[in-house]
Design a protein around this motif. Structure first.
Motif: not given
Length: 278
Positions: A10-12, A211-213, A236-239
């Motif tokens: 999933r990505l914000i 994680a935050v990119f 998992g969840d990343s931004e």
């Protein structure tokens, strides 16, 4: 919050500096309506904040958070209330490292930071927009003093999600080249700050991504980078955050509305979400 390898992806996709200028506001709107942008972080004291708020109200699917500004921007409180933080015109220091040192060592700064942060949070809540998340301009929300104030008041201020700025260095090294001193230093600094903050966020049950990119790209979140990142996005969840605008960072807007990139999340089984969906 560490995802298992079998967890869905999933990505914000966030835009920082919402409200700083009309150019940024219109780019955020376009990236949300025509591209993959799901959230934006509002600078409540900047010249185009009122326009940003109206745009957000008209587009309720856009998750809007507070982009807490304590350097390189305008204060919420009048300068006489925060003389150790802001100059006579109500502007914070444009020198983040020097300001960060003062905030850490000065008792007067600490008291004024509490008041200024509370004023910005109150100003956001006065918009009536749901607080999707909180982060900081230049990631100053992870500064030990600022972070401590946020944790001490998280329940009262309604903070339920926050950016935990940790951009995986070795993955970034496979995606981009150049600027190695910047990338190494920022990966190290924010790796340490995030490790310290993670435990406090867990105790407060404040949600964040694994994680935050964008941190290590330093305003180079272009189409080539995003096209390489999405297939390699961890489980998992990343931004992914960027700074889209119609002028200075148009290449970041172009990446978010690129037709090929728009199709990639569905093709790769990546669900686009907001912080409130965590």
């Amino acid at each position: 919050m560490s995802p298992h390898s079998t967890a869905p992806r999933r990505l914000i996709v966030n835009a920082d500096d919402f409200g700083r200028s009309e150019s940024i506001n219109l780019a955020v709107l376009r990236a949300h309506r025509e591209g993959i942008l799901t959230t934006a972080s509002l600078m409540v004291n900047e010249p185009a904040a009122d326009q940003a708020i109206e745009l957000a109200r008209a587009h309720p699917k856009l998750g809007v958070g507070l982009h807490l500004t304590l350097v390189c921007g305008a204060a919420a409180l009048p300068p006489e209330r925060i003389p150790h933080l802001a100059g006579a015109r109500g502007q914070f220091s444009d020198h983040p490292a020097a300001a960060g040192c003062r905030y850490f060592f000065s008792a007067a700064c600490k008291a004024e930071l509490q008041a200024e942060i509370e004023a910005q949070v109150a100003k956001f809540h006065a918009t009536g927009l749901p607080l999707d998340h909180l982060n900081g301009h230049l990631h100053l929300h992870l500064h030990p003093v600022v972070f401590g104030i946020l944790m001490n008041n998280a329940e009262r201020w309604g903070i339920r999600a926050m950016r935990l700025t940790r951009d995986p260095f070795f993955l970034n090294a496979r995606l981009a080249a150049g600027q190695w001193p910047y990338r190494l230093s920022h990966a190290t600094i924010f790796g340490l700050l995030s490790a310290r903050a993670r435990r406090a966020l867990a105790r407060k049950n404040i949600r964040h991504t694994a994680a935050v990119f964008g941190l290590l790209q330093n305003a180079r979140v272009d189409a080539a980078y995003v096209q390489q990142l999405l297939p390699r996005l961890p489980a998992g969840d990343s931004e992914l955050y960027s700074h889209p605008s119609l002028d200075q960072f148009k290449h970041e807007l172009d990446a978010l509305i690129n037709p090929t990139i728009r199709c990639l999340p569905q093709q790769l089984g990546i669900r686009l979400i907001r912080y409130q969906d965590l």
